[in-house]
Design a protein around this motif. Structure first.
Motif, PDB file in Angstrom:
ATOM      1  N   LYS A 136       1.256  -1.848   1.667  1.00 60.56           N
ATOM      2  CA  LYS A 136       0.265  -2.950   1.456  1.00 60.56           C
ATOM      3  C   LYS A 136      -1.429  -2.320   2.410  1.00 60.56           C
ATOM      4  O   LYS A 136      -1.459  -2.549   2.055  1.00 60.56           O
ATOM      5  N   ASN A 166       0.044   5.886  -4.459  1.00 60.30           N
ATOM      6  CA  ASN A 166      -0.331   4.449  -4.760  1.00 60.30           C
ATOM      7  C   ASN A 166      -0.066   4.079  -5.644  1.00 60.30           C
ATOM      8  O   ASN A 166      -0.425   2.961  -6.956  1.00 60.30           O
ATOM      9  N   THR A 185       1.724   2.115  -9.211  1.00 64.09           N
ATOM     10  CA  THR A 185       2.478   0.164  -9.111  1.00 64.09           C
ATOM     11  C   THR A 185       4.076  -0.121  -9.418  1.00 64.09           C
ATOM     12  O   THR A 185       4.549   0.991 -10.327  1.00 64.09           O
ATOM     13  N   LYS A 228       7.313  -1.101 -11.436  1.00 63.53           N
ATOM     14  CA  LYS A 228       7.354  -1.769 -12.184  1.00 63.53           C
ATOM     15  C   LYS A 228       8.608  -2.079 -12.572  1.00 63.53           C
ATOM     16  O   LYS A 228      10.107  -1.619 -12.049  1.00 63.53           O
ATOM     17  N   VAL A 283       4.354  -5.613 -14.005  1.00 66.39           N
ATOM     18  CA  VAL A 283       3.915  -4.982 -12.618  1.00 66.39           C
ATOM     19  C   VAL A 283       4.953  -6.207 -11.508  1.00 66.39           C
ATOM     20  O   VAL A 283       5.014  -7.122 -11.933  1.00 66.39           O
ATOM     21  N   GLU A 329       5.094  -4.789  -7.658  1.00 57.24           N
ATOM     22  CA  GLU A 329       4.442  -4.776  -6.942  1.00 57.24           C
ATOM     23  C   GLU A 329       3.136  -3.398  -6.479  1.00 57.24           C
ATOM     24  O   GLU A 329       2.871  -2.381  -7.368  1.00 57.24           O
ATOM     25  N   GLN A 330       1.761  -3.571  -6.270  1.00 60.34           N
ATOM     26  CA  GLN A 330       0.385  -3.350  -6.474  1.00 60.34           C
ATOM     27  C   GLN A 330       1.026  -2.331  -5.058  1.00 60.34           C
ATOM     28  O   GLN A 330       0.976  -3.236  -3.622  1.00 60.34           O
ATOM     29  N   ARG A 331       0.663  -0.756  -5.072  1.00 55.07           N
ATOM     30  CA  ARG A 331       0.653   0.331  -3.731  1.00 55.07           C
ATOM     31  C   ARG A 331      -0.998   0.159  -3.283  1.00 55.07           C
ATOM     32  O   ARG A 331      -1.563   0.653  -4.276  1.00 55.07           O
ATOM     33  N   ASN A 332      -0.910  -0.097  -1.723  1.00 53.90           N
ATOM     34  CA  ASN A 332      -2.617   0.044  -1.276  1.00 53.90           C
ATOM     35  C   ASN A 332      -2.543   1.415  -0.431  1.00 53.90           C
ATOM     36  O   ASN A 332      -2.970   0.908   0.604  1.00 53.90           O
ATOM     37  N   ASP A 347      -4.608   4.198  -1.450  1.00 50.27           N
ATOM     38  CA  ASP A 347      -5.453   4.954  -1.535  1.00 50.27           C
ATOM     39  C   ASP A 347      -6.018   5.675  -1.287  1.00 50.27           C
ATOM     40  O   ASP A 347      -6.635   6.514  -2.229  1.00 50.27           O
TER      41      ASP A 347
END
Length: 585
Positions: free
Chosen positions: A76, A524, A526, A528, A552, A554-557, A559
């Motif tokens: 995160k 980063n 995502t 799935k 989805v 989890e999104q990965r922060n 970047d």
């Protein structure tokens, strides 16, 4: 096992770990060897050694269902010079100190390792000297993987190379604590491995008490040669080439790749490694006594417990379901005919997604319908009435969020965590390979491709990148070469193929985290998963079609480009102006 006061803790963060004085330690063989053994003891024997997680959960390979774990916070974006779950600085420099004290004081005439057998005394001295150099190389490589990076002005730096136990005068010389260049660190690791190889047996075989099978599990000559291959690979990787006014010529970078070829070939031939062998069922589980080490494992640790199973079995099998392989990883396994599942020629059916895949898929991942440890098929679906079945998310709060459970490293024992007859759990032996034979072949293939392309010959090697990948795929059930031939028309395409093969080969062996960084690949992605509904006509899968957006999880922060390089801790930087921080931190 010794007392050696080192007041420079703010710089290198060493800690005392003994209670015996010098007058005892450096006279008694067991105590002296105990100093060196500390450098072994601090090598993790669990692949899930990152606060209970596999390092793969910090990549696109997996998700951790423990939201409070260090790596769950990391993905995160919660990392800084004051919060770094990968910080191994203090551990590594404490081991350097142990190693240097042993080299300086544990090999003198004041200690006799065998009073009755002078030849045995020599064997112990030689072996332990070789081990000391190997362990210094090992901990150097561990530091380089974590802290190696590019500075704001374009320098490629590693860690401060310390080659002796520091005196009080040394501690006052802060210049000694400056980060060496990345290349200098690579050369030091290679040199230490050369010294280790000189003194260590190639492998522990036979009945000799000091160099035979009884010592299996210690560092050996093969491990030293293989570690050279690893260090050279990192030294040639794109992320660690100096930039700006420090930039190297194309010829200089090419020479680094040539070094990878030379050292990998040396490991294969001088180390008598033998040919690549495919992953096999329960390869990582089973006997771990002397002489039972799998030939594939050049250097490994082992443990006899059920901790991996307690953390990662499905909850209805008394585990915590912690490590969830991602749909991203599942999609990376090609079809049996060699084509990626995104290619129509693969014959892949998103509504029958787990058939005719690369053998490594079945050895790594538990999926819906797969029989779990001889008990029952996993039920990772919702029925037609909306009822959550036993192993799907929502039935138990610890059930998989991605639709998959981890198989690799798990014991196949039935009723391992709860046996109705005994009302208890059992343990199993596990082997955690720190260096595998396959790694050397992958290193070699990557370097050959960079130098000469997929099928080009390189002086000093009898291999080509194409032939290595062809053999690896064939031994894992992918014998057709149509796709391989298509990728072999272009070096960049073939590089992508090698990266994907490496990803599925070493899944959950804690390599992808560093492979993504050294190759500057996306961090980063995502995470799935899959959702499955049972109907009267069969299962309906959502998330298995690579042409669709997917489910989805989890999104990965991650970047910001700074995440390719990890930060030195704040307290080191503020107490020593000679330690230059990696860029972005």
């Amino acid at each position: 096992m010794f007392v050696a006061v080192w007041s420079c803790q703010r710089v290198l963060e060493t800690k005392l770990d003994n209670s015996y004085g010098d007058e005892i330690t450096w006279k008694l063989p067991d105590y002296a060897l105990g100093v060196l053994m500390n450098a072994y003891a601090n090598i993790p024997n669990l692949p899930s050694s990152y606060d209970g997680d596999f390092l793969d959960v910090a990549t696109d390979n997996a998700y951790s269902n423990n939201p409070s774990s260090d790596l769950s916070k990391y993905v995160k974006g919660r990392i800084s010079p004051t919060v770094n779950p990968f910080d191994n600085w203090g551990t590594a420099y404490t081991q350097f100190r142990n190693i240097h004290l042993f080299l300086e004081r544990g090999l003198g005439d004041n200690i006799i390792y065998s009073l009755s057998d002078s030849l045995k005394d020599v064997k112990i001295r030689n072996r332990s000297r070789g081990e000391a150099h190997f362990l210094r190389a090992w901990w150097g490589m561990e530091l380089l993987q974590v802290f190696g990076g590019i500075t704001a002005d374009g320098q490629a730096l590693g860690y401060p190379i310390i080659l002796k136990n520091l005196t009080m005068e040394d501690q006052g010389n802060m210049e000694m604590m400056s980060r060496n260049t990345y290349e200098e660190c690579v050369l030091q690791i290679i040199a230490d491995c050369d010294s280790a190889f000189k003194y260590l047996p190639l492998n522990y075989v036979g009945g000799d008490e000091e160099t035979g099978v009884k010592q299996d599990g210690r560092a050996n000559g093969r491990a030293a040669l293989a570690l050279q291959s690893r260090a050279a690979l990192f030294g040639a990787s794109p992320a660690y080439q100096p930039a700006g006014s420090f930039a190297l010529s194309e010829d200089s970078v090419n020479k680094k790749w040539i070094r990878v070829v030379a050292l990998s070939e040396r490991a294969i031939h001088t180390g008598a490694l033998g040919a690549y062998t495919a992953l096999t069922e329960n390869m990582y589980v089973g006997p771990s006594v002397q002489g039972d080490t799998n030939d594939e494992f050049i250097f490994r640790t082992w443990f006899n417990s059920n901790v991996l199973e307690r953390n990662n079995f499905p909850p209805l099998f008394y585990g915590a379901g912690r490590t969830n392989p991602s749909q991203n990883l599942v999609d990376a396994y090609p079809a049996k005919n060699g084509f990626p599942i995104s290619d129509a020629r693969s014959g892949y059916d998103p509504q029958n997604p787990y058939v005719n895949r690369d053998n490594r898929f079945y050895l790594t991942i538990f999926y819906n319908g797969k029989v779990f440890n001889g008990d029952r098929p996993l039920e990772i679906y919702t029925d037609s009435n909306g009822m959550k079945m036993r192993d799907v998310a929502g039935y138990d709060y610890q059930n998989t969020a991605t639709g998959y459970y981890l198989k690799k490293f798990m014991s196949p024992k039935k009723d391992m965590l709860y046996n109705p007859a005994t009302l208890g759990a059992v343990n199993d032996f596990h082997q955690y390979p720190l260096i595998r034979r396959a790694e050397v072949y992958y290193n070699l293939a990557e370097a050959l491709n960079e130098i000469a392309g997929p099928k080009g010959a390189v002086t000093g090697s009898s291999h080509t990148a194409y032939n290595i990948m062809k053999e690896i795929r064939a031994k894992n059930g992918v014998t057709a070469t149509n796709y391989l031939d298509e990728m072999a028309i272009d070096k960049a395409l073939f590089s992508q193929l090698i990266q994907n093969e490496r990803r599925i080969e070493f899944a959950f062996e804690n390599k992808r985290f560093f492979d993504l960084r050294r190759n500057l690949l996306p961090l980063n992605e995502t995470i799935k998963g899959v959702e499955i509904v049972q109907t009267v006509s069969g299962f309906i899968y959502r998330g298995t079609d690579p042409d669709e957006a997917g489910i989805v999880v989890e999104q990965r922060n991650l970047d910001d480009p700074k995440h390719y390089y990890l930060p030195l801790s704040y307290d080191k930087i503020v107490t020593n102006n000679n330690l230059i921080q990696n860029k972005g931190w």
